[in-house]
Design a protein around this motif. Sequence first.
Motif, PDB file in Angstrom:
ATOM      1  N   VAL A 110      24.685 -25.194  25.031  1.00 33.99           N
ATOM      2  CA  VAL A 110      24.480 -24.019  25.880  1.00 33.99           C
ATOM      3  C   VAL A 110      23.336 -24.208  26.871  1.00 33.99           C
ATOM      4  N   LEU A 111      22.567 -25.274  26.751  1.00 34.48           N
ATOM      5  CA  LEU A 111      21.420 -25.455  27.640  1.00 34.48           C
ATOM      6  C   LEU A 111      21.812 -25.549  29.114  1.00 34.48           C
ATOM      7  N   PRO A 112      22.888 -26.291  29.475  1.00 34.37           N
ATOM      8  CA  PRO A 112      23.259 -26.315  30.899  1.00 34.37           C
ATOM      9  C   PRO A 112      23.604 -24.941  31.450  1.00 34.37           C
ATOM     10  N   THR A 113      24.328 -24.143  30.663  1.00 30.66           N
ATOM     11  CA  THR A 113      24.680 -22.789  31.099  1.00 30.66           C
ATOM     12  C   THR A 113      23.446 -21.908  31.200  1.00 30.66           C
ATOM     13  N   LEU A 114      22.552 -22.048  30.221  1.00 27.86           N
ATOM     14  CA  LEU A 114      21.303 -21.282  30.244  1.00 27.86           C
ATOM     15  C   LEU A 114      20.487 -21.638  31.483  1.00 27.86           C
ATOM     16  N   LYS A 115      20.469 -22.906  31.838  1.00 27.73           N
ATOM     17  CA  LYS A 115      19.742 -23.365  33.029  1.00 27.73           C
ATOM     18  C   LYS A 115      20.267 -22.659  34.278  1.00 27.73           C
ATOM     19  N   GLU A 116      21.597 -22.540  34.365  1.00 30.10           N
ATOM     20  CA  GLU A 116      22.190 -21.891  35.527  1.00 30.10           C
ATOM     21  C   GLU A 116      21.911 -20.396  35.528  1.00 30.10           C
ATOM     22  N   GLN A 117      22.038 -19.755  34.361  1.00 30.09           N
ATOM     23  CA  GLN A 117      21.833 -18.312  34.276  1.00 30.09           C
ATOM     24  C   GLN A 117      20.401 -17.907  34.632  1.00 30.09           C
ATOM     25  N   MET A 118      19.433 -18.717  34.152  1.00 25.08           N
ATOM     26  CA  MET A 118      18.027 -18.394  34.379  1.00 25.08           C
ATOM     27  C   MET A 118      17.501 -18.998  35.685  1.00 25.08           C
ATOM     28  N   HIS A 119      18.353 -19.758  36.378  1.00 23.99           N
ATOM     29  CA  HIS A 119      17.972 -20.405  37.639  1.00 23.99           C
ATOM     30  C   HIS A 119      16.756 -21.313  37.457  1.00 23.99           C
ATOM     31  N   PHE A 120      16.770 -22.054  36.351  1.00 20.89           N
ATOM     32  CA  PHE A 120      15.688 -22.987  36.074  1.00 20.89           C
ATOM     33  C   PHE A 120      15.947 -24.310  36.783  1.00 20.89           C
ATOM     34  N   SER A 121      14.894 -24.972  37.172  1.00 21.46           N
ATOM     35  CA  SER A 121      15.013 -26.291  37.786  1.00 21.46           C
ATOM     36  C   SER A 121      15.099 -27.358  36.700  1.00 21.46           C
ATOM     37  N   GLY A 122      15.459 -28.562  37.095  1.00 20.51           N
ATOM     38  CA  GLY A 122      15.483 -29.670  36.143  1.00 20.51           C
ATOM     39  C   GLY A 122      14.110 -29.950  35.590  1.00 20.51           C
ATOM     40  N   THR A 123      13.082 -29.716  36.404  1.00 20.04           N
ATOM     41  CA  THR A 123      11.704 -29.913  35.944  1.00 20.04           C
ATOM     42  C   THR A 123      11.366 -28.959  34.805  1.00 20.04           C
ATOM     43  N   THR A 124      11.807 -27.709  34.941  1.00 17.56           N
ATOM     44  CA  THR A 124      11.553 -26.718  33.895  1.00 17.56           C
ATOM     45  C   THR A 124      12.223 -27.117  32.587  1.00 17.56           C
ATOM     46  N   MET A 125      13.470 -27.561  32.674  1.00 17.85           N
ATOM     47  CA  MET A 125      14.178 -27.982  31.466  1.00 17.85           C
ATOM     48  C   MET A 125      13.508 -29.212  30.852  1.00 17.85           C
ATOM     49  N   GLY A 126      13.036 -30.114  31.716  1.00 22.79           N
ATOM     50  CA  GLY A 126      12.318 -31.279  31.215  1.00 22.79           C
ATOM     51  C   GLY A 126      11.016 -30.892  30.536  1.00 22.79           C
ATOM     52  N   MET A 127      10.346 -29.879  31.072  1.00 24.41           N
ATOM     53  CA  MET A 127       9.102 -29.395  30.469  1.00 24.41           C
ATOM     54  C   MET A 127       9.342 -28.855  29.071  1.00 24.41           C
ATOM     55  N   MET A 128      10.479 -28.196  28.869  1.00 28.52           N
ATOM     56  CA  MET A 128      10.795 -27.661  27.532  1.00 28.52           C
ATOM     57  C   MET A 128      10.895 -28.789  26.511  1.00 28.52           C
ATOM     58  N   ILE A 129      11.514 -29.897  26.917  1.00 28.82           N
ATOM     59  CA  ILE A 129      11.642 -31.040  26.020  1.00 28.82           C
ATOM     60  C   ILE A 129      10.280 -31.679  25.778  1.00 28.82           C
ATOM     61  N   SER A 130       9.487 -31.811  26.836  1.00 26.09           N
ATOM     62  CA  SER A 130       8.183 -32.458  26.722  1.00 26.09           C
ATOM     63  C   SER A 130       7.226 -31.638  25.864  1.00 26.09           C
ATOM     64  N   ILE A 131       7.240 -30.318  26.039  1.00 21.59           N
ATOM     65  CA  ILE A 131       6.337 -29.454  25.272  1.00 21.59           C
ATOM     66  C   ILE A 131       6.614 -29.578  23.782  1.00 21.59           C
ATOM     67  N   PHE A 132       7.882 -29.621  23.419  1.00 19.64           N
ATOM     68  CA  PHE A 132       8.246 -29.790  22.006  1.00 19.64           C
ATOM     69  C   PHE A 132       7.674 -31.099  21.468  1.00 19.64           C
ATOM     70  N   ALA A 133       7.905 -32.201  22.205  1.00 14.41           N
ATOM     71  CA  ALA A 133       7.464 -33.516  21.743  1.00 14.41           C
ATOM     72  C   ALA A 133       5.949 -33.613  21.677  1.00 14.41           C
ATOM     73  N   ILE A 134       5.260 -33.038  22.673  1.00 14.59           N
ATOM     74  CA  ILE A 134       3.789 -33.096  22.688  1.00 14.59           C
ATOM     75  C   ILE A 134       3.204 -32.286  21.530  1.00 14.59           C
ATOM     76  N   ALA A 135       3.770 -31.097  21.292  1.00 17.68           N
ATOM     77  CA  ALA A 135       3.301 -30.272  20.176  1.00 17.68           C
ATOM     78  C   ALA A 135       3.497 -30.986  18.846  1.00 17.68           C
ATOM     79  N   GLN A 136       4.642 -31.646  18.680  1.00 18.04           N
ATOM     80  CA  GLN A 136       4.908 -32.398  17.457  1.00 18.04           C
ATOM     81  C   GLN A 136       3.951 -33.575  17.334  1.00 18.04           C
ATOM     82  N   LEU A 137       3.679 -34.238  18.441  1.00 16.39           N
ATOM     83  CA  LEU A 137       2.762 -35.378  18.447  1.00 16.39           C
ATOM     84  C   LEU A 137       1.367 -34.956  17.982  1.00 16.39           C
ATOM     85  N   VAL A 138       0.862 -33.859  18.523  1.00 12.25           N
ATOM     86  CA  VAL A 138      -0.496 -33.414  18.202  1.00 12.25           C
ATOM     87  C   VAL A 138      -0.593 -32.873  16.783  1.00 12.25           C
TER      88      VAL A 138
END
Length: 432
Positions: A110-138
């Motif tokens: 559902v992430l691609p559809t959510l991206k379109e509905q919320m009008h998020f950029s690819g950078t925003t979606m990438g940030m969601m992935i990065s934030i998860f990984a960084i939080a787990q790392l720390v």
Amino acid sequence: MTWIYLLIAGTFEVAWATTMKLSHGFSNLKFTLLTIIGMIASFGFLALALKKLPLGIAYPIWTGIGAVGSILIGLILFKDKVPPLTWLFIACLVVGIIGIKVTSGLVIPVLPTLKEQMHFSGTTMGMMISIFAIAQLVASPVAGALSDKIGRKKLIAIGMIIFSFSELLFGLAQAKTGFYISRALGGIAAAMLMPSVTAYVADMTTIAERPKAMGLVSAAISGGFIIGPGVGGFIAHFGIRVPFYVAAILAFLGFILTITILREPERTIESHQEIEKVSFLDILKNPLFGSLFIIILISSFGLQAFESIYSIMASINFGFSMSEIALVITVSGILALFFQLFLFDAIVNKIGELGLIQLTFFASAIFIAVIAFTKSNLVVALSTFVVFLAFDLFRPAVTTYLSKHAGNRQGAINGLNSAFTSFGNILGPMAR
């Protein structure tokens, strides 16, 4: 007849797992042939069931019948010496891991559809992935060390409830901030869960039993990632946000099961006063651990780099369609699950964890090179199977080896394992 086909497929799965055990490493011709026949029959009836049933329903039921049946056969026929209660607690953890990985996979379609509905950029979606990984790392090293001090069960329960809240928040969020906070909480939850689960399994098993148990944990992770997207795609028909709410409910049920059924390992309780006060720096300076953490970082980096470019490379260079790429990845996951469930223990007993680590590194390097130079689509597909299988066998091998040498620092060691894995996951996509 569809459900009967599925039941027969599961029964044959138990049968060929049993005959594989009786073949003594395929040295007995009769039982080797019976194993092959059982595999063909099991996959054949599963294929018939999949004509009518969704993959997300048929596959977990098939594997569930095989897992439960194999455990019962082991206890009754082979007189496995592992105490049934131990395997009950490990089974609860495995179910919990499957649940977490399924819930993670639920949201993928559902992430691609959510991206379109919320009008998020690819950078925003990438940030969601990065934030998860960084939080787990720390959070991973801290959470791992904390589980050594206050116990595994508490960290697992807290991780489950935080994960549940993070999924609920993701489903309710209407702005970037809400999504970012949700992903950060998800990363923290993962940091609490995985080191504590691995440490729990190490506490509950002997050195001899550990490879089999770690193989089950890895299989749960692989199985969850296979099942999740299929189930998520089906649930999304009821609403784009529904998969997140279902994920939250499943994680909350995992929390309830953890606090009501899971028991704190006795050896963890008894050893609290004996834990050496060793800093993370001291652990990293230890050649045994430090070198393996570097290898873990390289492996995670390599896997993420490979995954990030694979779809593009397969599509542009070899003309694979999206469905063909999905089929190759799904078959790779099923192959990995099979090896982790039924062959990992035997391989480790034969060549040892270090031998398997060396073999998987060598095999992945060779077949990635094959993919780079070949022009055959079939060779690419077969090489992909080997590469993903190598990575999926590397993980339980290195985790098992670390757990055998961690002593009373299981949580801290596994926390660092998770941290270096997350660091590699962050760096990998940058190679693209």
